[in-house]
Scaffold this motif. Sequence first.
Motif, short mmCIF file in Angstrom:
data_model
loop_
_atom_site.label_atom_id
_atom_site.label_comp_id
_atom_site.label_asym_id
_atom_site.label_seq_id
_atom_site.Cartn_x
_atom_site.Cartn_y
_atom_site.Cartn_z
N ARG A 1 2.49 8.88 1.85
CA ARG A 1 3.01 7.78 2.67
C ARG A 1 2.60 7.92 4.14
NH1 ARG A 1 7.62 9.54 -0.49
NH2 ARG A 1 8.16 8.04 -2.12
N GLY B 1 -1.28 -3.77 -2.11
CA GLY B 1 -1.73 -2.45 -2.55
C GLY B 1 -2.57 -2.47 -3.81
N VAL C 1 -5.46 5.66 3.95
CA VAL C 1 -4.04 5.84 3.64
C VAL C 1 -3.90 6.81 2.48
CG1 VAL C 1 -1.88 4.70 3.04
CG2 VAL C 1 -3.62 3.45 4.32
N ARG D 1 -1.43 7.33 -0.11
CA ARG D 1 -0.26 6.59 -0.60
C ARG D 1 0.82 7.53 -1.13
NH1 ARG D 1 -2.56 1.02 -3.38
NH2 ARG D 1 -4.65 1.09 -2.49
N ASN E 1 8.58 5.80 -5.05
CA ASN E 1 7.45 5.68 -5.97
C ASN E 1 7.85 6.00 -7.40
OD1 ASN E 1 7.49 8.54 -6.17
ND2 ASN E 1 6.10 8.72 -4.42
N GLY F 1 -4.01 2.92 -5.72
CA GLY F 1 -3.16 4.07 -5.43
C GLY F 1 -3.18 5.14 -6.50
N ILE G 1 0.83 -1.20 0.00
CA ILE G 1 0.00 0.00 0.00
C ILE G 1 0.87 1.25 0.00
CG2 ILE G 1 -1.74 1.29 1.31
CD1 ILE G 1 -2.76 -1.41 2.35
N ILE G 2 1.95 1.23 0.76
CA ILE G 2 2.87 2.36 0.82
C ILE G 2 4.24 1.91 0.34
CG2 ILE G 2 4.15 3.87 2.40
CD1 ILE G 2 1.67 4.14 4.07
#
Length: 707
Positions: free
Chosen positions: A433, A296, A428, A430, A229, A254, A224-225
Motif C-alpha cells: 500500500r 486497479g 505502486v 499494492r 485486502n 495487482g 489500485i490500493i
Amino acid sequence: MAGIRFNHKPFSGIAASRSPRPRSRRPFSSSTARRSYDDTVQNLLIGKHTRVIYQGFTGRVATGNAKDSLAYGTNIVGGVTPGKEGEHLGLPLLPDLRKAKEQLKPDATAVFVAAPQCGKAIEEAIEAEIPLIVSVAEHIPLHDIMRVTSILKTQSKSRLVGANAPGIIAPIGFCRIGFQPLPTFAPGHVGIVAKSGTLSYEAVASVTRSGLGQSLVIGMGGDIIAGTNMVDGLKVFEQDPETEGIIIVGEVGGRAEEDAAEWIKDYRKRVSKPKPIAALVGGIHAPERRIMGHAGAWAARGERLAAEKYKILQDAGATMVDHPENFGGVMKTLLAQSGRDVDRIKQHAQSQQKRSYHTMHRRSNTTHSRRAASPVVRPTVYKQQRRGLLLGTDQAPGVLEPYINNIEGLSLSSQQAPQDAFYVGLTVDRTERSPCIATAPTADPAQRAQRMRRFPYDWRQGPSQELIQSAIAHMQLDAAPPAAHAHIAGLMEALAKMYRAKEAVTISGSVSIDKNGNLQLHQPSLLMQLDDAAYRSSKRQEDIHSLRRRENEVSEELEAEKDGIVFVKLQDPSANIGTLVNGAGLAMNTVDALRLHGGKATNFLDTGGKATSETVKKSFELILRDSRVKVIFVNIFGGLTDGGMIADGILLAFKEVDMKGVPVVVRIRGTNEAKGQKIIAESGLSLEAFDGFADAAKRVVEIANSR
C-alpha cells in the motif's frame, strides 16, 4: 452432537447474532510484539453489537442509505455533518468526529463523502481512532490514498475498508456498512472477500439460492490500493466461528490473489480441517495494458495476468469457478467433502433468515433512495470513468526534464536501449500500500518481469538513501564505475520527487552506461502513467492532463466516456457478440465466460454500475457501430436498481435505436429479477429473457454462429 459445531465450537444465540464478545476470544495473533495495522483485522468482525455512525450524515445519499440500513437492522447511533448539530432521522447529529467519538462511542463509520474531501475525512476518522472506517467513494486520487495508508501504518486502532468499495456487510448480524443490494443477502455461513462489487453480488445471490447464506462479505474495492485486502479477509474468516466456507473474487491487476494463494498454502499446511475455499478471477481475456473499468484493473510491469493468478490459486488449493452463479453449488459440494454437515448448516442459516430483509415491510421510497445512492458514489462531476493518462514517449521528456536536468552525468538519449541496459522505475506496491522503486538487472521485456524487485517506501517521507542503495544493488552494476552509481541514485531521487509532485501511477524507463561511464536514460523506453482522478475530482495536475491526445483514441471509447460508460473495443476479428453489462468485474467475467461457451465478445462495456434507459440506449448505439456484431448479450445484475426498471429501460432503448435486425439476449438477475424477465419475455420484441448465465450464453453463441 448438541447443535451444529463450527470451528469445533457450538453455535449459540450470542455467536449467531455477532453480539459483543471480549476481543480475547478472537485472537488474531499470539505475538506479544508491538501492535500494528495488521492487528486491526479483528475490527472487520461487525455484527449487532457494532455501533455505526455516518460522515456526511445529512447528505441525500447518506440519508437514503441510512434509512435502508436501519430497516435492515444496522445499529446506527448517529452521524456527523460539519457545522451542524441536532437530530437527523431521529438520531444524534454532531458537527465533528471528536464530539461523535466522545458522545456516541462508535465502532465504525460509513464515509459518505465525495472524492475530493474523502481522503481528509478518512484521516479525521483515523485521528479519532474509529475502529472501522468504510469508504465507498470512487475516484479518490491515488496519492490521497497513499497518504492515508502511510498514516494507517503508524497506528493500530483503525482499519480501512475501501475506497471505491461497496463496503462490508454481516448478514448473520444484520449489520450493513456500505451500499450493498440488501435483498440479495441472507444470513448464513459463507464468507466472501471480493474486488468487484457486481461479481460479489452475483456470488452472494448464488450462495443465497443454495440456502447457505453469508456470514460476512467484504468488498475490498477496485482501486489500485485497498485498505483491506484478500489476505486480511482470509485471516478473519479463519478465526470466525460463523464462517464455514470461503469465497474469493479477484480480477486482473495487482498481487492480492497471489498473496491470497500464499496464505492458502500455509493455512492448509497448519490446519487439519481447513475451511473449503472457492475462487474466481475476472479478466482472463482482458487485453493487456488496458484499464478494465476499475482503477486497479490493469497489470503493471512485473505483475501476473489474470490467467496466471487463476492457476496460482488453483495450485494453492482453491477450487476455481468460472462464473459466480456457480459458487452456491460448488460450495455445498466442498462443505460436504470437508466432512461438514451441509443440511445442518442450511437449517441454521434458514433459522436466522426469519428476520431477513426479504420479509421486512418495504417502505415506498426504498427503491428511490437506493437509486439515489449512485450519484454520490459516482458524482456527475466525475462522470467520465477513464482512469489513468498515458503520455507518449515524445511527451514524457518535457515533463521529466525539469527534474533530471541538474543530475550530473545523466543524459536523455533518443536511441533504443542496448541489450545490456537496466530497468528502473517508480510505481505502486499494492501489497505494501505504498509507492516503491522497482529495478531489474535487465531491460529485456522477456526477462524483466521475472527479475524485477520492488522496494517500497513511505509516501510522506520518500525513499531513504539505504533503500535507494538496495535498489541499485539489485541492478547488479558490478562493472559500472562508482560515478554511475551516484548518477542512478540521483535519478531515483528525481523520479521520486516527480512521482509525488505530478501524482503519477508509474514512471519507468531503461538506462545504460556509455563508454565514458555516464548514465543514459533512453527516451523510447519511457513509460509515464498518471492518475487522472486528481484532475477529475479536484482539478489538480491540469497542465499534465491537457496533454491527453484524444485524436489517437478509439472514437467509440471517447464517446462512451462522455456518458459515464466504460467501453473497450476488443480486436479479435472473429469476435461477433456485443456485450452490455453493468459493473466492471461482471463485464470482465462476461467476456471470459462467453469464451467457455465457444463465443467471443467484440467489446467490454460497463454501463457504470446502474443501467438506465439512457445508458442502455447509448450502449446499444456504440455496440451496433461494429459490423462484426451478430447478436447482443445484455447481462445485468439488478443490485442497487430494480430488475423491472432495468427491463423497462431496455425496452425503451430498444424501441428508440435502429437495431439493424440484430437480435438481443437478456439475462437479468438480482432485485426483482422475475418481474424484469417477464417484461422482456412478453415485450413482443426481438428479445429473449434468461435467468441462468449458462443458458443465456449458449443461446447467444447459437445465434451468433447461425448468422
